[in-house]
Write an enzyme that holds these catalytic residues in place. Structure first.
Site, mmCIF file in Angstrom:
data_model
loop_
_atom_site.group_PDB
_atom_site.id
_atom_site.type_symbol
_atom_site.label_atom_id
_atom_site.label_comp_id
_atom_site.label_asym_id
_atom_site.label_seq_id
_atom_site.Cartn_x
_atom_site.Cartn_y
_atom_site.Cartn_z
ATOM 1 N N ARG A 98 27.785 30.924 -14.009
ATOM 2 C CA ARG A 98 27.923 29.728 -13.179
ATOM 3 C C ARG A 98 26.838 29.651 -12.105
ATOM 4 N NH1 ARG A 98 29.288 25.612 -14.801
ATOM 5 N NH2 ARG A 98 27.284 25.020 -13.945
ATOM 6 N N LYS A 132 14.939 16.598 4.261
ATOM 7 C CA LYS A 132 16.345 16.298 3.965
ATOM 8 C C LYS A 132 16.781 17.105 2.741
ATOM 9 C CE LYS A 132 16.005 11.681 5.976
ATOM 10 N NZ LYS A 132 16.015 10.223 5.729
ATOM 11 N N LYS A 164 8.115 11.521 15.711
ATOM 12 C CA LYS A 164 9.019 10.511 15.170
ATOM 13 C C LYS A 164 9.518 9.586 16.277
ATOM 14 C CE LYS A 164 11.764 11.789 11.831
ATOM 15 N NZ LYS A 164 11.136 11.102 10.679
ATOM 16 N N ASP A 219 7.421 3.347 8.813
ATOM 17 C CA ASP A 219 8.819 3.609 8.489
ATOM 18 C C ASP A 219 9.612 2.314 8.334
ATOM 19 O OD1 ASP A 219 11.035 5.390 8.086
ATOM 20 O OD2 ASP A 219 11.740 4.873 10.086
#
Length: 283
Positions: A98, A132, A164, A219
């Site tokens: 798994r 992200k 930013k 942006d």
């Protein structure tokens, strides 16, 4: 960069999380001497990423497990293709199954989605990821983006200067001049460090250019505004587009003349590719 040390560290954490006191099912139902043979098979089309991580998961559980890789990272595959063969003690194969699949399926999902974005951009702009990413798994996810034909943005806050909107809000609150702030930062930084500034309005561009930035991120601009921004910048800085980038919009964005398109969706909204491990016992 995805190193062997990073792979081992993440896999050990995942294996310990999955079976902190052993695999009670395997130990209760699978004879200790049983051997297994298993095929890693694709159940849909995709682009492979994380195959070395897949193999290493079995090796960390038991070095007697042998993994024969039939494909490599970055290679496309079709439904039904066998990507690897696994042989070894059945308990160990089941113990690692798994975890090995989780890493390879998610990484292949990222590579597959990235390839779709790259194809849609048709060579008109570089496709890049963002920060992200899943906490603790950034190196894996950024590696997968590269496997899909994309490029990595900065790995983290230590790599490059990226001013930013919230940074600009702090500067505005302090009454600072943006151009002067950029020049002052340039004077303090090593000459190898690039400076990128994010803007969300066309009227912010002249002051940023006056400061001498290397990259300007436009942006959440519409395609029409992106074209205006590219014309206004006029080759004096690399132009990056970001915000609301999807498969439906990326072709139009790439046609505006921007140099780079970054998208957080490459890593934060990905669907794992369906891969399965088909196991049989060996005599």
């Amino acid at each position: 960069m995805l190193t062997n040390a990073t792979i081992d560290s993440a896999l050990r954490l995942a294996l310990d999380e999955d079976a902190p006191w052993g695999d009670v099912t395997g130990e209760a139902f699978v004879p200790d001497e049983a051997s297994a043979r298993a095929a890693l098979r694709a159940r849909e089309d995709g682009v492979l990423a994380g195959i070395e991580v897949f193999a290493r998961a079995f090796g960390l559980v038991d070095d007697e497990v042998a993994v024969d890789l039939r494909s490599s990272d970055g290679a496309p595959f079709g439904s039904g293709d066998v990507l690897a063969m696994v042989r070894g003690p059945a308990r160990a194969v089941l113990r690692a199954e798994r975890i090995a699949l989780n890493f390879c399926q998610r990484m292949s999902g990222i590579a597959t989605l990235t390839r779709s974005y790259v194809d849609a951009a048709a060579g008109r702009a570089r496709i890049a990821d963002t920060r992200k990413t899943t906490p603790g798994l950034r190196a894996f996810e950024k590696h997968a983006v590269v496997c899909g034909g994309g490029h990595n943005h900065r790995f983290g806050l230590s790599d490059a200067v990226m001013v930013k909107d919230n940074h600009l809000a702090v500067l505005a609150g302090e009454g600072a001049d943006v151009s002067e702030a950029i020049r002052a930062a340039r004077a303090r930084l090593p000459h190898t460090t690039v400076i990128e500034v994010e803007v969300d309005r066309l009227d912010q561009i002249p002051a940023v250019l006056d400061g001498g930035v290397d990259i300007i991120m436009l942006d959440n601009f519409s395609p029409a505004r992106l074209r205006e921004g590219v014309e206004l910048i006029g080759g004096r800085a690399i132009v990056e587009a970001s915000g609301n980038v999807t498969l439906a919009t990326i072709g139009e964005i790439a046609a505006t003349g921007v140099d780079v398109i970054s998208s957080g969706a490459l890593t934060h909204s990905v669907r794992a590719v369906d891969l399965g491990l088909d196991l049989s016992l060996e005599n």
